[in-house]
Motif scaffolding. Structure first.
Motif, PDB file in Angstrom:
ATOM      1  N   ALA A  13       0.818  -1.218   0.000  1.00  0.00           N
ATOM      2  CA  ALA A  13       0.000   0.000   0.000  1.00  0.00           C
ATOM      3  C   ALA A  13       0.846   1.259   0.000  1.00  0.00           C
ATOM      4  O   ALA A  13       0.328   2.356  -0.135  1.00  0.00           O
ATOM      5  CB  ALA A  13      -0.915   0.012   1.228  1.00  0.00           C
ATOM      6  N   LEU A  14       2.163   1.103   0.174  1.00  0.00           N
ATOM      7  CA  LEU A  14       3.023   2.270   0.283  1.00  0.00           C
ATOM      8  C   LEU A  14       3.584   2.684  -1.064  1.00  0.00           C
ATOM      9  O   LEU A  14       3.947   1.857  -1.886  1.00  0.00           O
ATOM     10  CB  LEU A  14       4.200   1.959   1.226  1.00  0.00           C
ATOM     11  N   CYS A  56      10.845   3.457   0.115  1.00  0.00           N
ATOM     12  CA  CYS A  56      11.213   2.064   0.398  1.00  0.00           C
ATOM     13  C   CYS A  56      12.396   1.587  -0.440  1.00  0.00           C
ATOM     14  O   CYS A  56      13.100   0.653  -0.043  1.00  0.00           O
ATOM     15  CB  CYS A  56      10.013   1.152   0.151  1.00  0.00           C
ATOM     16  N   SER A  57      12.642   2.217  -1.578  1.00  0.00           N
ATOM     17  CA  SER A  57      13.727   1.758  -2.443  1.00  0.00           C
ATOM     18  C   SER A  57      15.090   1.906  -1.775  1.00  0.00           C
ATOM     19  O   SER A  57      16.042   1.212  -2.136  1.00  0.00           O
ATOM     20  CB  SER A  57      13.712   2.540  -3.760  1.00  0.00           C
ATOM     21  N   LYS A  58      15.175   2.785  -0.782  1.00  0.00           N
ATOM     22  CA  LYS A  58      16.443   3.004  -0.078  1.00  0.00           C
ATOM     23  C   LYS A  58      16.935   1.735   0.599  1.00  0.00           C
ATOM     24  O   LYS A  58      18.148   1.558   0.824  1.00  0.00           O
ATOM     25  CB  LYS A  58      16.256   4.119   0.944  1.00  0.00           C
ATOM     26  N   GLU A  66      12.925  -9.355   4.853  1.00  0.00           N
ATOM     27  CA  GLU A  66      11.576  -9.557   5.392  1.00  0.00           C
ATOM     28  C   GLU A  66      11.552 -10.753   6.328  1.00  0.00           C
ATOM     29  O   GLU A  66      12.169 -11.794   6.064  1.00  0.00           O
ATOM     30  CB  GLU A  66      10.574  -9.764   4.261  1.00  0.00           C
ATOM     31  N   GLY A  67      10.834 -10.590   7.464  1.00  0.00           N
ATOM     32  CA  GLY A  67      10.697 -11.672   8.426  1.00  0.00           C
ATOM     33  C   GLY A  67      11.786 -11.707   9.488  1.00  0.00           C
ATOM     34  O   GLY A  67      11.727 -12.534  10.398  1.00  0.00           O
ATOM     35  N   THR A  92       9.085  -0.886   9.244  1.00  0.00           N
ATOM     36  CA  THR A  92       8.535  -2.245   9.207  1.00  0.00           C
ATOM     37  C   THR A  92       7.622  -2.424   8.009  1.00  0.00           C
ATOM     38  O   THR A  92       7.641  -3.464   7.350  1.00  0.00           O
ATOM     39  CB  THR A  92       7.772  -2.539  10.519  1.00  0.00           C
ATOM     40  N   GLU A  93       6.843  -1.397   7.708  1.00  0.00           N
ATOM     41  CA  GLU A  93       5.958  -1.468   6.552  1.00  0.00           C
ATOM     42  C   GLU A  93       6.755  -1.677   5.264  1.00  0.00           C
ATOM     43  O   GLU A  93       6.357  -2.421   4.378  1.00  0.00           O
ATOM     44  CB  GLU A  93       5.131  -0.177   6.439  1.00  0.00           C
ATOM     45  N   CYS A  94       7.867  -0.997   5.163  1.00  0.00           N
ATOM     46  CA  CYS A  94       8.694  -1.080   3.954  1.00  0.00           C
ATOM     47  C   CYS A  94       9.425  -2.405   3.826  1.00  0.00           C
ATOM     48  O   CYS A  94       9.513  -2.974   2.743  1.00  0.00           O
ATOM     49  CB  CYS A  94       9.740   0.037   3.966  1.00  0.00           C
TER      50      CYS A  94
END
Length: 471
Positions: A13-14, A56-58, A66-67, A92-94
């Motif tokens: 969603a981001l 988020c690309s950073k 992830e995880g 965390t979302e990213c």
């Protein structure tokens, strides 16, 4: 307290970047904070911080993380801790990395124990450069900052702040948040009614103090200053702040650096001059201690309460850091036209702005990619903005030069930020936190008490100098 910050929305969603629509969302989220109030780094911004979209690309450079989980150890307990955890949500979302947040008021004592036991956290928020230096030099435990963190710090912070995260020429720790200690609290309405002007230089401050003292003798007003340094086992520390501010103003930043590193002795004549300059206020019976007692009452007056006389007209000025805003009684309006406000403790001239600062730093003990990614996030403007959004009650500021000040909750927080990022500001970290603990949290504190209860400057400085560790 040990909790885990978890993802609450789908990362899909981001957006990849934060544009004008994001800024509008942020401003709307901040709207509930208002201006003034009693400050404090409170919680309540969880949903708003989650909604803050970052680039988020950073974090793609760190691979598939992830995880995974990063364990953070800090002294920041609830309710303040809730806002810090909320500010981690965009990361965390990213990335899908969960942040395990452990907070303890005993962290500073327990962190070396855990390091020696082979059980350090992934990241610790350490409260002073002195502790960082100990962890590096004595325990060889902190990892040098990775290149992405270095790049963020170079882009977002002044060289002064980077230097305080550096030990023996190696950069280890990015700044986290910040405080400014060089403030004088006062009542705008009292000043206006009396016709007093906010002073712009040290001489003007002393002239104003004398004018108020003269008016007090005629029965027109109260005495000019109120002060208190009682703080339980840490009694004396507010007085060390006043001395440090005066070393910066009378001797200058270079001498200040030589003083806390002991390149010059603690009882150097330039340091003695600074103590006497502070004494021109703190040991002057015509200037202190308004509504509280004689000069020696400063030693027994709790620092938390010392400025309260400004509210009821018993006191005109109180030197204290920006975080004193959280001490004002409930209902106090902290605003330029409110019950209380603060002005910069003036220097010798208006062309210079030496400023006493403090704040924690981000030390890492693991070099896993998810840890490096989180370090990078905490050094970024993205985190600073998310933390501002997560603190709608105000009382939080960063020295990050790319923080959007419009996201800060109060006008006073914006004043603090403007001071931190002013090109004229020459920031110097709290010297007592940089000195050996035997001095900075020992004889310096007790020396202040002795000085305020009758001891002469030379006697106190000689005693503190004699306590400096020989190796």
């Amino acid at each position: 307290m040990r909790t885990t910050t978890r993802t609450r929305r789908s990362r899909s969603a981001l957006a990849a970047g934060a544009g004008a629509s994001t800024l509008a969302l942020l401003l709307a989220a901040c709207g509930g904070g208002g201006d003034g109030g009693d400050g404090g780094d409170g919680g309540g911004g969880d949903a708003a911080a989650e909604s803050y979209e970052i680039d988020c690309s950073k974090y793609e450079q760190f691979g598939d993380i992830e995880g995974t989980t990063v364990h953070v150890y800090t002294t920041i307990v609830d309710p303040e801790g809730a806002a810090h955890q909320a500010s981690y949500e965009p990361f965390t979302e990213c990335t899908g990395v969960e942040i395990e947040y452990e907070a303890s008021r005993e962290q500073e004592a327990q962190l070396p124990v855990r390091i020696q036991a082979g059980d350090p956290p992934d990241i610790a928020i350490v409260n002073q450069p002195g502790l960082l230096q100990t962890l590096v030099r004595q325990y060889d435990a902190v990892l040098p900052a990775p290149e992405p963190v270095v790049a963020e710090v170079d882009a977002n912070f002044s060289p002064d702040w980077k230097e305080y995260g550096t030990v023996d020429g190696t950069f280890y720790a990015a700044p986290y948040d910040a405080n400014v200690k060089s403030f004088v609290w006062y009542s705008p309405s009292m000043f206006e009614e009396a016709g007093y002007e906010v002073p712009q230089t040290w001489d003007e401050l002393m002239q104003l103090s004398q004018q108020i003292a003269d008016d007090a003798k005629s029965g027109e007003v109260a005495m000019p200053w109120c002060a208190g340094i009682e703080s339980g086992d840490a009694t004396g520390w507010p007085g060390t702040d006043f001395i440090e501010d005066m070393v910066l103003r009378t001797a200058g930043p270079d001498v200040y650096d030589q003083w806390y590193t002991h390149e010059i002795p603690f009882n150097d004549p330039q340091v003695a001059e600074a103590w006497d300059a502070a004494g021109s206020i703190l040991k002057n019976p015509d200037f202190v201690n308004a509504g509280l007692g004689e000069v020696d009452s400063i030693a027994t007056t709790p620092w938390t309460d010392a400025g309260f006389g400004i509210r009821d007209g018993a006191c005109w000025m109180h030197r204290a850091a920006n975080f004193y805003q959280a001490q004002w009684p409930e209902g106090t309006e902290v605003a330029e036209d409110g019950d209380v406000w603060a002005f910069y403790l003036p220097a010798q001239t208006t062309d210079e702005k030496p400023t006493l600062v403090a704040g924690p730093f981000i030390a890492a003990f693991a070099d896993r990619p998810e840890v490096q990614a989180f370090q990078t996030y905490l050094a970024s403007a993205d985190w600073a903005n998310a933390k501002a959004v997560a603190t709608p009650a105000g009382g939080w500021v960063s020295a990050n030069q790319n923080l959007d000040p419009e996201l800060l909750a109060t006008d006073f927080d914006r004043l603090v930020y403007a001071t931190l990022t002013d090109e004229a500001t020459v920031a110097r970290y709290d010297a007592s936190d940089l000195m050996p603990s035997e001095v900075g949290a020992g004889t310096f504190w007790t020396g202040i008490v002795d000085w305020l209860t009758g001891a002469e400057t030379k006697q106190v400085l000689d005693q503190i100098e004699s306590s400096w560790p020989q190796s």
